[in-house]
Design a protein around this motif. Structure first.
Motif, PDB file in Angstrom:
ATOM      1  N   TYR A 154       0.804  -1.214   0.000  1.00 20.94           N
ATOM      2  CA  TYR A 154       0.000   0.000   0.000  1.00 20.94           C
ATOM      3  C   TYR A 154       0.839   1.266   0.000  1.00 20.94           C
ATOM      4  O   TYR A 154       0.297   2.372   0.028  1.00 20.94           O
ATOM      5  CB  TYR A 154      -0.963   0.024   1.191  1.00 20.94           C
ATOM      6  N   ILE A 155       2.124   1.134  -0.065  1.00 18.57           N
ATOM      7  CA  ILE A 155       3.007   2.293   0.047  1.00 18.57           C
ATOM      8  C   ILE A 155       2.676   3.377  -0.983  1.00 18.57           C
ATOM      9  O   ILE A 155       2.778   4.548  -0.696  1.00 18.57           O
ATOM     10  CB  ILE A 155       4.493   1.858  -0.006  1.00 18.57           C
ATOM     11  N   GLY A 156       2.203   2.990  -2.168  1.00 15.82           N
ATOM     12  CA  GLY A 156       1.825   3.973  -3.172  1.00 15.82           C
ATOM     13  C   GLY A 156       0.597   4.771  -2.767  1.00 15.82           C
ATOM     14  O   GLY A 156       0.421   5.914  -3.182  1.00 15.82           O
ATOM     15  N   ASP A 157      -0.268   4.167  -1.954  1.00  9.06           N
ATOM     16  CA  ASP A 157      -1.484   4.825  -1.475  1.00  9.06           C
ATOM     17  C   ASP A 157      -1.336   5.314  -0.037  1.00  9.06           C
ATOM     18  O   ASP A 157      -2.322   5.710   0.576  1.00  9.06           O
ATOM     19  CB  ASP A 157      -2.665   3.859  -1.550  1.00  9.06           C
ATOM     20  N   LYS A 158      -0.137   5.294   0.486  1.00  8.07           N
ATOM     21  CA  LYS A 158       0.099   5.626   1.887  1.00  8.07           C
ATOM     22  C   LYS A 158      -0.473   6.994   2.249  1.00  8.07           C
ATOM     23  O   LYS A 158      -1.164   7.134   3.255  1.00  8.07           O
ATOM     24  CB  LYS A 158       1.596   5.576   2.179  1.00  8.07           C
ATOM     25  N   ASN A 159      -0.219   8.002   1.426  1.00 12.53           N
ATOM     26  CA  ASN A 159      -0.710   9.345   1.740  1.00 12.53           C
ATOM     27  C   ASN A 159      -2.229   9.394   1.756  1.00 12.53           C
ATOM     28  O   ASN A 159      -2.823  10.082   2.579  1.00 12.53           O
ATOM     29  CB  ASN A 159      -0.140  10.374   0.765  1.00 12.53           C
ATOM     30  N   SER A 160      -2.859   8.671   0.855  1.00 10.05           N
ATOM     31  CA  SER A 160      -4.314   8.615   0.836  1.00 10.05           C
ATOM     32  C   SER A 160      -4.847   7.964   2.110  1.00 10.05           C
ATOM     33  O   SER A 160      -5.788   8.472   2.730  1.00 10.05           O
ATOM     34  CB  SER A 160      -4.790   7.839  -0.393  1.00 10.05           C
ATOM     35  N   TYR A 161      -4.241   6.843   2.504  1.00  6.90           N
ATOM     36  CA  TYR A 161      -4.667   6.175   3.731  1.00  6.90           C
ATOM     37  C   TYR A 161      -4.443   7.069   4.943  1.00  6.90           C
ATOM     38  O   TYR A 161      -5.296   7.160   5.824  1.00  6.90           O
ATOM     39  CB  TYR A 161      -3.940   4.840   3.918  1.00  6.90           C
ATOM     40  N   LEU A 162      -3.306   7.734   4.988  1.00  7.14           N
ATOM     41  CA  LEU A 162      -3.023   8.627   6.119  1.00  7.14           C
ATOM     42  C   LEU A 162      -4.020   9.773   6.171  1.00  7.14           C
ATOM     43  O   LEU A 162      -4.482  10.158   7.254  1.00  7.14           O
ATOM     44  CB  LEU A 162      -1.593   9.161   6.035  1.00  7.14           C
ATOM     45  N   SER A 163      -4.395  10.299   5.025  1.00  6.08           N
ATOM     46  CA  SER A 163      -5.386  11.367   4.971  1.00  6.08           C
ATOM     47  C   SER A 163      -6.742  10.875   5.482  1.00  6.08           C
ATOM     48  O   SER A 163      -7.410  11.551   6.277  1.00  6.08           O
ATOM     49  CB  SER A 163      -5.512  11.884   3.540  1.00  6.08           C
ATOM     50  N   GLN A 164      -7.144   9.714   5.025  1.00  6.05           N
ATOM     51  CA  GLN A 164      -8.413   9.144   5.481  1.00  6.05           C
ATOM     52  C   GLN A 164      -8.386   8.904   6.988  1.00  6.05           C
ATOM     53  O   GLN A 164      -9.366   9.190   7.685  1.00  6.05           O
ATOM     54  CB  GLN A 164      -8.698   7.822   4.762  1.00  6.05           C
ATOM     55  N   LEU A 165      -7.270   8.402   7.495  1.00  5.49           N
ATOM     56  CA  LEU A 165      -7.165   8.130   8.923  1.00  5.49           C
ATOM     57  C   LEU A 165      -7.172   9.418   9.744  1.00  5.49           C
ATOM     58  O   LEU A 165      -7.743   9.457  10.843  1.00  5.49           O
ATOM     59  CB  LEU A 165      -5.924   7.292   9.215  1.00  5.49           C
ATOM     60  N   ARG A 166      -6.566  10.488   9.210  1.00  7.02           N
ATOM     61  CA  ARG A 166      -6.623  11.780   9.904  1.00  7.02           C
ATOM     62  C   ARG A 166      -8.064  12.282   9.982  1.00  7.02           C
ATOM     63  O   ARG A 166      -8.488  12.831  11.008  1.00  7.02           O
ATOM     64  CB  ARG A 166      -5.738  12.815   9.207  1.00  7.02           C
ATOM     65  N   GLN A 167      -8.817  12.102   8.904  1.00 14.34           N
ATOM     66  CA  GLN A 167     -10.223  12.513   8.913  1.00 14.34           C
ATOM     67  C   GLN A 167     -11.019  11.703   9.932  1.00 14.34           C
ATOM     68  O   GLN A 167     -11.865  12.256  10.649  1.00 14.34           O
ATOM     69  CB  GLN A 167     -10.833  12.352   7.519  1.00 14.34           C
ATOM     70  N   ILE A 168     -10.744  10.425  10.013  1.00 15.92           N
ATOM     71  CA  ILE A 168     -11.425   9.570  10.988  1.00 15.92           C
ATOM     72  C   ILE A 168     -11.060  10.010  12.403  1.00 15.92           C
ATOM     73  O   ILE A 168     -11.919  10.067  13.287  1.00 15.92           O
ATOM     74  CB  ILE A 168     -11.090   8.084  10.751  1.00 15.92           C
ATOM     75  N   GLU A 169      -9.796  10.338  12.598  1.00 22.43           N
ATOM     76  CA  GLU A 169      -9.329  10.820  13.897  1.00 22.43           C
ATOM     77  C   GLU A 169     -10.107  12.077  14.313  1.00 22.43           C
ATOM     78  O   GLU A 169     -10.538  12.201  15.465  1.00 22.43           O
ATOM     79  CB  GLU A 169      -7.835  11.132  13.785  1.00 22.43           C
ATOM     80  N   GLU A 170     -10.314  12.974  13.374  1.00 18.97           N
ATOM     81  CA  GLU A 170     -11.090  14.184  13.648  1.00 18.97           C
ATOM     82  C   GLU A 170     -12.538  13.839  13.971  1.00 18.97           C
ATOM     83  O   GLU A 170     -13.153  14.460  14.840  1.00 18.97           O
ATOM     84  CB  GLU A 170     -11.029  15.148  12.466  1.00 18.97           C
ATOM     85  N   GLN A 171     -13.081  12.851  13.265  1.00 17.88           N
ATOM     86  CA  GLN A 171     -14.455  12.417  13.552  1.00 17.88           C
ATOM     87  C   GLN A 171     -14.557  11.872  14.977  1.00 17.88           C
ATOM     88  O   GLN A 171     -15.530  12.150  15.674  1.00 17.88           O
ATOM     89  CB  GLN A 171     -14.911  11.352  12.559  1.00 17.88           C
ATOM     90  N   VAL A 172     -13.558  11.108  15.404  1.00 14.92           N
ATOM     91  CA  VAL A 172     -13.560  10.556  16.765  1.00 14.92           C
ATOM     92  C   VAL A 172     -13.536  11.698  17.773  1.00 14.92           C
ATOM     93  O   VAL A 172     -14.301  11.693  18.754  1.00 14.92           O
ATOM     94  CB  VAL A 172     -12.370   9.600  16.987  1.00 14.92           C
ATOM     95  N   ARG A 173     -12.692  12.688  17.540  1.00 17.57           N
ATOM     96  CA  ARG A 173     -12.651  13.842  18.444  1.00 17.57           C
ATOM     97  C   ARG A 173     -13.999  14.564  18.472  1.00 17.57           C
ATOM     98  O   ARG A 173     -14.458  15.021  19.521  1.00 17.57           O
ATOM     99  CB  ARG A 173     -11.546  14.802  18.028  1.00 17.57           C
ATOM    100  N   GLY A 174     -14.627  14.674  17.295  1.00 20.14           N
ATOM    101  CA  GLY A 174     -15.939  15.311  17.216  1.00 20.14           C
ATOM    102  C   GLY A 174     -16.992  14.553  18.003  1.00 20.14           C
ATOM    103  O   GLY A 174     -17.813  15.157  18.707  1.00 20.14           O
ATOM    104  N   VAL A 175     -16.976  13.230  17.896  1.00 23.55           N
ATOM    105  CA  VAL A 175     -17.932  12.420  18.655  1.00 23.55           C
ATOM    106  C   VAL A 175     -17.663  12.575  20.148  1.00 23.55           C
ATOM    107  O   VAL A 175     -18.608  12.680  20.949  1.00 23.55           O
ATOM    108  CB  VAL A 175     -17.877  10.941  18.211  1.00 23.55           C
ATOM    109  N   HIS A 176     -16.402  12.615  20.519  1.00 24.53           N
ATOM    110  CA  HIS A 176     -16.058  12.825  21.929  1.00 24.53           C
ATOM    111  C   HIS A 176     -16.675  14.132  22.434  1.00 24.53           C
ATOM    112  O   HIS A 176     -17.288  14.177  23.503  1.00 24.53           O
ATOM    113  CB  HIS A 176     -14.530  12.833  22.091  1.00 24.53           C
ATOM    114  N   ARG A 177     -16.515  15.203  21.649  1.00 23.07           N
ATOM    115  CA  ARG A 177     -17.096  16.498  22.030  1.00 23.07           C
ATOM    116  C   ARG A 177     -18.625  16.421  22.086  1.00 23.07           C
ATOM    117  O   ARG A 177     -19.249  17.004  22.975  1.00 23.07           O
ATOM    118  CB  ARG A 177     -16.671  17.593  21.047  1.00 23.07           C
ATOM    119  N   MET A 178     -19.211  15.711  21.122  1.00 18.54           N
ATOM    120  CA  MET A 178     -20.671  15.580  21.096  1.00 18.54           C
ATOM    121  C   MET A 178     -21.180  14.903  22.361  1.00 18.54           C
ATOM    122  O   MET A 178     -22.167  15.351  22.961  1.00 18.54           O
ATOM    123  CB  MET A 178     -21.112  14.793  19.856  1.00 18.54           C
TER     124      MET A 178
END
Length: 105
Positions: free
Chosen positions: A15-39
């Motif tokens: 997956y190394i060729g898609d690494k940046n895409s996966y990291l971007s998706q995971l950062r978005q998920i991380e933000e969603q988790v923080r948002g749910v925590h705040r909610m």
């Protein structure tokens, strides 16, 4: 880990060729988790929290399916081509186990 992935670590992952895409998706998920925590902290309406949890689950599933697709296309196919039937069978078993874990989740 059952040892199968250890040799992959030394050689690099498919997956190394898609690494940046996966990291971007995971950062978005991380933000969603923080948002749910705040909610939850702010006692947001339950249905709204559940909608966000559902969106996170779908996002994680998309990452999982992408990684699985990469594994099948590169690791399993590569093992079959380079190492013969026994290595390919091991990689197929590894992929089947991963699919089983995804289905159960």
């Amino acid at each position: 880990m059952d040892g199968v992935g250890i040799s992959d670590t030394a050689a690099g992952h498919s997956y190394i060729g898609d690494k940046n895409s996966y990291l971007s998706q995971l950062r978005q998920i991380e933000e969603q988790v923080r948002g749910v925590h705040r909610m939850v902290q702010n006692e947001t309406y339950c249905i709204d929290v559940l909608a966000e949890v559902s969106a996170m689950a779908m996002a994680l599933e998309a990452v999982s399916l992408g990684l699985l697709d990469d594994h099948l296309a590169h690791c399993v196919a590569g093992a079959a081509a380079a190492s013969g039937l026994e290595a390919a069978e091991l990689k197929v078993k590894e992929a089947s186990d991963a699919i089983a874990r995804l289905v159960r989740s």
